[in-house]
Design a protein around this motif. Structure first.
Motif, PDB file in Angstrom:
ATOM      1  N   ARG A 170       0.816  -1.211   0.000  1.00 53.64           N
ATOM      2  CA  ARG A 170       0.000   0.000   0.000  1.00 53.64           C
ATOM      3  C   ARG A 170       0.853   1.265   0.000  1.00 53.64           C
ATOM      4  O   ARG A 170       0.521   2.255  -0.657  1.00 53.64           O
ATOM      5  CB  ARG A 170      -0.937   0.008   1.203  1.00 53.64           C
ATOM      6  CG  ARG A 170      -1.805   1.253   1.258  1.00 53.64           C
ATOM      7  CD  ARG A 170      -2.842   1.179   2.350  1.00 53.64           C
ATOM      8  NE  ARG A 170      -3.618   2.409   2.421  1.00 53.64           N
ATOM      9  CZ  ARG A 170      -4.627   2.715   1.609  1.00 53.64           C
ATOM     10  NH1 ARG A 170      -4.980   1.872   0.672  1.00 53.64           N
ATOM     11  NH2 ARG A 170      -5.296   3.847   1.750  1.00 53.64           N
ATOM     12  N   ARG A 177       3.996   5.638  -2.702  1.00 57.09           N
ATOM     13  CA  ARG A 177       4.312   6.979  -2.200  1.00 57.09           C
ATOM     14  C   ARG A 177       5.744   7.061  -1.671  1.00 57.09           C
ATOM     15  O   ARG A 177       6.305   8.152  -1.616  1.00 57.09           O
ATOM     16  CB  ARG A 177       3.344   7.363  -1.083  1.00 57.09           C
ATOM     17  CG  ARG A 177       1.984   7.856  -1.569  1.00 57.09           C
ATOM     18  CD  ARG A 177       1.213   8.511  -0.429  1.00 57.09           C
ATOM     19  NE  ARG A 177       0.015   9.197  -0.897  1.00 57.09           N
ATOM     20  CZ  ARG A 177      -1.226   8.730  -0.805  1.00 57.09           C
ATOM     21  NH1 ARG A 177      -1.418   7.525  -0.268  1.00 57.09           N
ATOM     22  NH2 ARG A 177      -2.248   9.419  -1.248  1.00 57.09           N
ATOM     23  N   ARG A 227      -0.203  11.353 -10.109  1.00 58.13           N
ATOM     24  CA  ARG A 227      -0.102  10.165  -9.258  1.00 58.13           C
ATOM     25  C   ARG A 227      -0.820  10.402  -7.932  1.00 58.13           C
ATOM     26  O   ARG A 227      -1.533   9.524  -7.430  1.00 58.13           O
ATOM     27  CB  ARG A 227       1.372   9.828  -9.020  1.00 58.13           C
ATOM     28  CG  ARG A 227       1.577   8.560  -8.188  1.00 58.13           C
ATOM     29  CD  ARG A 227       3.044   8.278  -7.957  1.00 58.13           C
ATOM     30  NE  ARG A 227       3.716   7.892  -9.184  1.00 58.13           N
ATOM     31  CZ  ARG A 227       4.696   8.581  -9.759  1.00 58.13           C
ATOM     32  NH1 ARG A 227       5.124   9.709  -9.199  1.00 58.13           N
ATOM     33  NH2 ARG A 227       5.260   8.154 -10.870  1.00 58.13           N
ATOM     34  N   GLU A 228      -0.645  11.591  -7.343  1.00 54.79           N
ATOM     35  CA  GLU A 228      -1.298  11.873  -6.065  1.00 54.79           C
ATOM     36  C   GLU A 228      -2.818  11.901  -6.222  1.00 54.79           C
ATOM     37  O   GLU A 228      -3.555  11.441  -5.343  1.00 54.79           O
ATOM     38  CB  GLU A 228      -0.804  13.214  -5.512  1.00 54.79           C
ATOM     39  CG  GLU A 228      -1.270  13.518  -4.097  1.00 54.79           C
ATOM     40  CD  GLU A 228      -0.843  12.458  -3.093  1.00 54.79           C
ATOM     41  OE1 GLU A 228      -1.630  12.189  -2.152  1.00 54.79           O
ATOM     42  OE2 GLU A 228       0.261  11.894  -3.235  1.00 54.79           O
ATOM     43  N   LEU A 286      -3.971   8.351  -6.259  1.00 51.25           N
ATOM     44  CA  LEU A 286      -3.923   7.744  -4.930  1.00 51.25           C
ATOM     45  C   LEU A 286      -5.050   8.270  -4.043  1.00 51.25           C
ATOM     46  O   LEU A 286      -5.585   7.528  -3.206  1.00 51.25           O
ATOM     47  CB  LEU A 286      -2.555   8.026  -4.288  1.00 51.25           C
ATOM     48  CG  LEU A 286      -1.362   7.341  -4.961  1.00 51.25           C
ATOM     49  CD1 LEU A 286      -0.063   7.729  -4.279  1.00 51.25           C
ATOM     50  CD2 LEU A 286      -1.533   5.832  -4.954  1.00 51.25           C
ATOM     51  N   ARG A 289      -7.908   6.312  -5.016  1.00 56.95           N
ATOM     52  CA  ARG A 289      -7.807   4.972  -4.440  1.00 56.95           C
ATOM     53  C   ARG A 289      -8.259   4.983  -2.983  1.00 56.95           C
ATOM     54  O   ARG A 289      -8.992   4.085  -2.537  1.00 56.95           O
ATOM     55  CB  ARG A 289      -6.362   4.471  -4.528  1.00 56.95           C
ATOM     56  CG  ARG A 289      -6.156   3.084  -3.945  1.00 56.95           C
ATOM     57  CD  ARG A 289      -4.682   2.781  -3.717  1.00 56.95           C
ATOM     58  NE  ARG A 289      -4.123   3.581  -2.635  1.00 56.95           N
ATOM     59  CZ  ARG A 289      -2.862   3.467  -2.196  1.00 56.95           C
ATOM     60  NH1 ARG A 289      -2.049   2.607  -2.776  1.00 56.95           N
ATOM     61  NH2 ARG A 289      -2.414   4.219  -1.210  1.00 56.95           N
ATOM     62  N   ASP A 290      -7.806   5.985  -2.226  1.00 55.57           N
ATOM     63  CA  ASP A 290      -8.187   6.060  -0.817  1.00 55.57           C
ATOM     64  C   ASP A 290      -9.695   6.254  -0.654  1.00 55.57           C
ATOM     65  O   ASP A 290     -10.290   5.778   0.328  1.00 55.57           O
ATOM     66  CB  ASP A 290      -7.441   7.198  -0.130  1.00 55.57           C
ATOM     67  CG  ASP A 290      -5.939   6.950  -0.061  1.00 55.57           C
ATOM     68  OD1 ASP A 290      -5.538   5.771  -0.195  1.00 55.57           O
ATOM     69  OD2 ASP A 290      -5.179   7.918   0.094  1.00 55.57           O
TER      70      ASP A 290
END
Length: 603
Positions: free
Chosen positions: A246, A250, A566-567, A570, A573-574
């Protein structure tokens, strides 16, 4: 020299089976088991007997760690209820039923040893789930099966240890529960700590090769201390893998993650093939041991067939109850979905009203500032002087605007600060996404039938059987029974799984929905790139005329865009907005783009 020859031949056999299996339309693990069984009966091949510790402490931790790294964390969280039930409840029920069956079928065995043998053959094998992935079932079925096989070893081994102890002394129910809680609790803590330290250390290592070498030690850094403390080393390795999988995106550079993935795929292929080869190679030795006790092989085969039929029947009943519970939860979730939408709409309306009110306050402050500016000449005419006039104009922004800002901040505080409101919104988005996931991909009886038939046994069963004490009555019979349960499970269930899936016809993957979701993810990344490019447009245009210095500015902008994209993925995703497969494809594309820039010296 003989050991080296065996290793080389084993590696070649694994490579050959992996290459030939797709052409024969069978899974490579099945070929390796059959190959091992055939080789074990060759007259010039010595008896093979592997210390079970080599499998339990040497081969399985890195295999489970590799599977845990690849496990999509979002889907694992969503399915954790079903996974934990299968990993603990099903193992306990299966061990009890099989214990009664073995105690009835095998004279003078006793209930404790019967439960011990039941615990040995109850857990599904993480290595065996590699067969499931090649059949083409839905990702939700794979997640449930893989999550179950990652965690059920702990409950089975703890139950086995307690059952063996019960043969020599009295063991209460609470002793078993306490042993299980300690084994899992300590393992979870150790695995989490090792996973976090692993990411912290490797994020500071610049060499990709050194980084990968460190990663090879992580499953053992988690499992060995846990085993030494009497906890579950396998669970510790799994937790370390989940934490690493996970957080790696990052913490680690794209090149390091790709190096990790390539090297771990090779390690996983070798270890997985070794496990199945060992499973086949030990058959000849086990039969010899059984003959020394003047028992026939057919006794072990019959016991294994009875045990396999019983374990499949118990599994079917347990999964039927699980599906009923999941269906009830799905109906409650569907009823809850409109309520969540109403709350989200109220929060959005509140945001719009607050923004509108804030805009009015800013406008009022600006008008007040302009009003003070027009009054300035009048003060001058009265005789305040130019210096005084300048001071009044300078003070106006300092008095009006901060006041408006502080009032807006006060409203946020009264409504619960911004960070708390952000957490509430994220929780609602995640809950709504979870409900959409369960409604879009339900588990019906067809999917449940696949989960039942795909629950195969493997090397863990054989390794656990060999941990039985040497003075155990009928030890060879118990071990050969466990071997045939694992082997027949792989050959019968694994060999017919593709046919079984075509027979029951579970819900197919919606390709159109998958493509639509990937298009949405692409639009998200494009929108982030456009926003940043628009914010930096003037600086970029100015940089283009500055030669090398300007090119460096443009390069840094491109890297900044990739990092922001990318952030954003993510964050999605969260929140659970998109599936892991769609996000993984987009993240892989960003990694490839960044690595391409780095290879060209653009970073």
């Amino acid at each position: 020299m003989e050991v080296l020859v065996v290793i080389v031949l084993g590696l070649l056999g694994i490579a050959a089976a992996t290459t030939i299996a797709p052409r024969l339309r069978v899974a490579s693990p099945l070929l390796l088991v059959v190959l091992g069984i055939g080789v074990s009966f060759l007259p010039f091949i010595p008896d093979v007997e592997i210390d079970p510790e080599w499998i339990l402490a040497g081969l399985l931790p890195p295999l489970l760690y590799a599977s845990a790294i690849a496990m999509p964390s979002m889907e694992f969280r969503r399915e954790f209820g079903a996974i934990s039930g299968l990993s603990i409840g099903l193992v306990v029920v299966s061990s009890g039923v099989l214990g009664l069956l073995f105690a009835w079928l095998i004279p003078d065995l006793g209930l404790a040893l019967g439960i011990a043998l039941g615990a040995i053959v109850s857990p599904t094998d993480a290595v065996a789930t590699s067969i499931v992935k090649r059949v083409g079932v839905s990702p939700r079925i794979v997640t449930v099966l893989e999550g179950e096989s990652l965690l059920n070893d702990a409950s089975a081994l703890v139950l086995l240890r307690s059952a063996i102890a019960a043969t020599a002394a009295s063991v209460t129910f609470w002793d078993v529960v306490g042993d299980f809680v300690f084994a899992v609790g300590v393992a979870v803590v150790l695995g989490w700590v090792v996973g976090r330290v692993n990411l912290w250390v490797r994020s500071r290592v610049k060499d990709a090769t050194v980084n990968t070498v460190i990663s090879f030690t992580v499953p053992f850094l988690a499992s060995l201390p846990a085993d030494a403390l009497g906890a579950s080393g396998l669970v510790a390795a799994v937790v370390a893998g989940l934490v690493t999988g996970r957080g790696a995106i990052r913490s680690l550079a794209p090149g390091h993650r790709i190096s990790d993935a390539q090297n771990w795929r090779a390690i996983e292929l070798i270890l997985e093939g070794t496990v199945f080869l060992i499973l086949g190679l030990e058959l000849s030795t086990l039969i010899d041991d059984l003959a020394n006790e003047q028992l026939g092989v057919e006794v072990g085969v019959l016991l294994a067939l009875a045990a396999l039929a019983a374990v499949i029947a118990v599994r079917a009943g347990y999964i039927a109850v699980t599906l009923w519970i999941l269906a009830r939860r799905r109906r409650r979730a569907a009823a809850m979905r409109p309520r969540i939408e109403q709350i989200q709409q109220r929060l959005d309306a509140h945001d719009l009203a607050e923004r509108a009110e804030g805009a009015v306050e800013v406008e009022e402050a600006a008008e007040a500032e302009r009003g003070e500016g027009t009054a300035e000449p009048a003060s001058s005419a009265v005789g305040s002087g130019s210096g005084s006039s300048a001071g009044s104009a300078a003070d106006a922004p300092g008095t009006a605007t901060p006041g408006a800002s502080s009032r807006r901040g006060g409203r946020r505080d009264r409504g619960g600060d911004g960070s708390r409101l952000h957490r509430v919104r994220r929780m609602l988005r995640r809950k709504a996404a979870d409900i959409d996931y369960f409604l879009a991909v339900p588990l019906g009886w067809r999917e449940g039938a696949v989960i039942v038939w795909a629950g195969m046994r493997g090397a863990v069963t054989l390794a656990a059987a060999q941990t039985l004490p040497h003075d155990t009555p009928g030890r060879s019979l118990l071990i050969i029974t466990a071997f045939f349960v694992a082997a027949l499970s792989l050959l019968i269930q694994g060999g017919t799984l593709g046919w079984f899936v075509r027979l029951v016809k579970p819900a197919p993957i919606d390709r159109a929905a998958v493509e639509a979701e990937r298009a949405e993810v692409d639009r998200l990344t494009i929108e982030v790139a456009r926003r940043i490019s628009a914010d930096r447009r003037e600086a970029t245009e100015a940089a283009r005329s500055k030669g090398e210095e300007g090119r460096e500015i443009v390069r840094q902008l491109r890297l900044e865009i990739v990092a922001a994209q990318r952030e954003a993925l993510l964050e999605a995703r969260d929140d659970g907005i998109y599936s892991s497969s769609a996000l993984s494809s987009a993240l892989d594309a960003l990694d490839a783009e960044q690595i391409s820039m780095e290879l060209r010296g653009e970073s």
